[in-house]
Motif scaffolding. Structure first.
Motif, PDB file in Angstrom:
ATOM      1  N   LEU A  26       0.819  -1.200   0.000  1.00 53.08           N
ATOM      2  CA  LEU A  26       0.000   0.000   0.000  1.00 53.08           C
ATOM      3  C   LEU A  26       0.861   1.262   0.000  1.00 53.08           C
ATOM      4  N   HIS A  27       0.372   2.266  -0.700  1.00 50.25           N
ATOM      5  CA  HIS A  27       0.847   3.641  -0.576  1.00 50.25           C
ATOM      6  C   HIS A  27      -0.375   4.470  -0.193  1.00 50.25           C
ATOM      7  N   GLU A  28      -0.134   5.588   0.450  1.00 49.36           N
ATOM      8  CA  GLU A  28      -1.233   6.524   0.682  1.00 49.36           C
ATOM      9  C   GLU A  28      -0.676   7.944   0.721  1.00 49.36           C
ATOM     10  N   TYR A  29      -1.353   8.813  -0.022  1.00 45.95           N
ATOM     11  CA  TYR A  29      -0.925  10.205  -0.122  1.00 45.95           C
ATOM     12  C   TYR A  29      -2.112  11.107   0.200  1.00 45.95           C
ATOM     13  N   PHE A  30      -1.824  12.213   0.883  1.00 43.57           N
ATOM     14  CA  PHE A  30      -2.844  13.168   1.318  1.00 43.57           C
ATOM     15  C   PHE A  30      -2.589  14.495   0.614  1.00 43.57           C
ATOM     16  N   THR A  65       8.543   5.235  -5.099  1.00 39.42           N
ATOM     17  CA  THR A  65       7.975   5.846  -3.900  1.00 39.42           C
ATOM     18  C   THR A  65       8.609   7.201  -3.623  1.00 39.42           C
ATOM     19  N   ARG A  66       9.927   7.273  -3.721  1.00 41.03           N
ATOM     20  CA  ARG A  66      10.609   8.538  -3.448  1.00 41.03           C
ATOM     21  C   ARG A  66      10.242   9.604  -4.482  1.00 41.03           C
ATOM     22  N   GLU A  67      10.069   9.196  -5.724  1.00 37.20           N
ATOM     23  CA  GLU A  67       9.644  10.163  -6.747  1.00 37.20           C
ATOM     24  C   GLU A  67       8.237  10.677  -6.450  1.00 37.20           C
ATOM     25  N   LEU A  68       7.334   9.765  -6.077  1.00 37.65           N
ATOM     26  CA  LEU A  68       5.965  10.184  -5.767  1.00 37.65           C
ATOM     27  C   LEU A  68       5.925  11.100  -4.554  1.00 37.65           C
ATOM     28  N   ILE A  69       6.670  10.736  -3.507  1.00 34.25           N
ATOM     29  CA  ILE A  69       6.681  11.568  -2.299  1.00 34.25           C
ATOM     30  C   ILE A  69       7.167  12.971  -2.641  1.00 34.25           C
ATOM     31  N   LEU A  88       4.915  16.265  -2.003  1.00 38.82           N
ATOM     32  CA  LEU A  88       5.374  17.369  -1.163  1.00 38.82           C
ATOM     33  C   LEU A  88       5.307  18.688  -1.928  1.00 38.82           C
ATOM     34  N   ALA A  89       5.621  18.657  -3.211  1.00 36.87           N
ATOM     35  CA  ALA A  89       5.549  19.864  -4.026  1.00 36.87           C
ATOM     36  C   ALA A  89       4.115  20.342  -4.206  1.00 36.87           C
ATOM     37  N   ARG A 128      10.425  16.745   6.122  1.00 33.91           N
ATOM     38  CA  ARG A 128       9.638  17.779   5.449  1.00 33.91           C
ATOM     39  C   ARG A 128       8.144  17.456   5.481  1.00 33.91           C
ATOM     40  N   ALA A 129       7.799  16.168   5.402  1.00 37.79           N
ATOM     41  CA  ALA A 129       6.394  15.777   5.410  1.00 37.79           C
ATOM     42  C   ALA A 129       5.774  15.917   6.797  1.00 37.79           C
TER      43      ALA A 129
END
Length: 495
Positions: A356-360, A430-434, A438-439, A459-460
């Motif tokens: 799983l990934h999850e982004y807000f 994952t690091r590219e998506l994060i 963040l941007a 930073r997150a």
């Protein structure tokens, strides 16, 4: 209520967590290029839902008692761990994916308890830490109540939901912690502390989303709401428009639950979205008992798993969700919609694992998020099977908070090969998506694979230093430790 009115087939609000890889461990000897997690686990080896976090533990104890009996056991185990200089961590179902609920060379306590007490006058239920959500639904359903917010599947532990501060798909709520009135916590020294927003508020807020690093929860007092029949509505729209439409729907007084999905077929990747919302049914009638997964829910697993490597099956699934499901689904009870186990879509494949990934993301930046995903994911060599979208109201409480304002949560499920190459590809993606999230002014969720860099974590979660300092003030040992603490929060994290 017929089975066709249930939230089955492939339309679901729940996050999907793959536990099959854990069950499959030990099925074969490790091969060249395979991850060490596939080796047979010895009695002192434990893992989590990823199947990629094997940890050697010194002691594992399961606590099924409640009240004074559970407290006595916890105090003995904590004292023994402290005397031996070992870390200690408690958990329930261990559905995290980065060893957050494990203690290397330490003591791991599995909480497995069932007693639920209902206070209808206060609109609250008291639940022991190790109760699963299926136990809560069963108890509340019989009395006409329902959890105000719960994690999306019923086989997770309630206190664990608080410790990761998970959200659900009832709207318009913040994370689960927003519905917890108070709790009792056992500290490293064995003391019991009652805490809430008014009493020991710093401890309450650090424990909410604190990944078990401040103590062991004994029980919680949680808000509930009335169970009722709900009717679904389905809306298709361009994915870029979802960020505008979803908050409006989620904040309509008549809407009680809502979620979205995105098209994951490569030919039209993230071009279209589906919004499903539930409102009170015009005819309530007799509220039926909340039932478990039916035939259609089990059958959906076959189609879901056939998506691996097949864009044709992904197109079929999207067609079922957008064209067939709206004609099939009728009213369902709130509890029936919530009462789905994650095991329904278990992968049962020793060569793969569900990740799983999850982004807000702020709603007004959702179109930017969609564009970022279209840039990064299709070229990543990773197999994306599902994206579920939720609305999360601002979280004003927790220290390590992911919703500093209203957010759209994107829950992504990938089917990953159990190989070093796949893990390296996943880390890179994952690091590219994060970085892209963040941007966009968003963040990522912490319970999953620990692929974020230390800089990305800081930073997150800008209050990380405040959390770590408070944790050391209440647990100077520290006794409560996990690989998550070691990697991102400990004094040695920079090294």
């Amino acid at each position: 209520m017929t089975k066709l009115t249930r939230r089955t087939l492939l339309v679901g609000g729940g996050a999907l967590v793959g536990g099959g890889a854990v069950l499959a461990l030990g099925a074969e000897a490790p091969q060249a290029g395979r991850l060490a997690a596939e080796a047979v686990l010895a009695p002192d080896r434990m893992n989590d839902a990823s199947g990629l976090s094997p940890v050697t533990v010194a002691r594992h104890v399961t606590i099924s008692d409640t009240g004074d009996e559970a407290l006595g056991t916890l105090r003995r185990e904590l004292a023994e761990a402290r005397s031996a200089g070992r870390p200690f961590i408690a958990s329930a179902a261990r559905h995290s994916m980065g060893a957050h609920s494990l203690a290397s060379a330490g003591t791991v306590a599995t909480l497995d308890q069932k007693a639920i007490e209902i206070d209808a006058g206060q609109g609250l239920y008291r639940v022991p830490a190790g109760a699963r959500w299926i136990d809560v639904i069963r108890a509340l359903d019989a009395a006409g109540w329902s959890p105000s917010v719960m994690q999306s599947n019923n086989d997770f532990g309630v206190a664990s939901t608080f410790c990761v501060n998970a959200h659900g798909w009832p709207v318009a709520h913040g994370p689960f912690g927003s519905t917890v009135r108070s709790l009792r916590l056992v500290t490293a020294t064995g003391d019991v502390v009652e805490c809430s927003r008014e009493r020991e508020p710093e401890l309450f807020r650090a424990t909410m989303g604190g990944y078990g690093l401040t103590g062991v929860i004994l029980d919680l007092d949680v808000e509930m709401t009335r169970n009722e029949q709900l009717e679904p509505r389905f809306e298709r729209m361009p994915a870029a428009d979802f960020g505008t439409r979803f908050p409006v729907t989620a904040n309509e007084p008549s809407v009680h639950m809502a979620y979205g999905h995105l098209d994951v077929t490569l030919g039209s990747f993230f071009e279209e979205a589906l919004l499903v919302s539930y409102r009170s049914a015009a005819e309530q009638g007799l509220i039926p008992e909340a039932v478990g997964s039916g035939f259609l829910s089990r059958a959906s697993r076959i189609v879901f798993r056939e998506q691996v490597g097949s864009d044709a099956v992904k197109r079929l699934r999207w067609g079922i969700e957008t064209r067939l499901a709206p004609r099939l689904y009728g009213a369902a009870t709130r509890n029936s919609l919530l009462n789905e186990p994650v095991a329904t879509l278990d992968d049962r494949d020793a060569s793969r694992t569900d990740i799983l990934h999850e982004y807000f993301v702020p709603p007004d930046r959702f179109a930017d998020f969609v564009a970022a995903c279209r840039d990064v994911i299709p070229s990543s060599y990773q197999e994306l099977l599902n994206v579920t979208l939720r609305y999360v109201a601002e979280d004003p409480d927790s220290v390590l908070r992911y919703a500093t304002g209203p957010r759209i949560a994107a829950v992504m499920l990938f089917s990953q090969e159990m190989s070093r190459r796949a893990e390296e590809d996943m880390q890179r993606m994952t690091r590219e998506l994060i970085e892209r999230v963040l941007a966009c002014g968003g963040t990522y969720y912490l319970p999953y694979r620990p692929h974020a860099t230390l800089s990305q974590f800081r930073r997150a979660y800008p209050d990380h230093a405040r959390f770590a300092a408070f944790k050391r003030s209440v647990d100077p040992g520290p006794t409560f430790r996990s690989p998550f603490w070691d990697q991102y929060l400990s004094d040695g994290a920079d090294a």
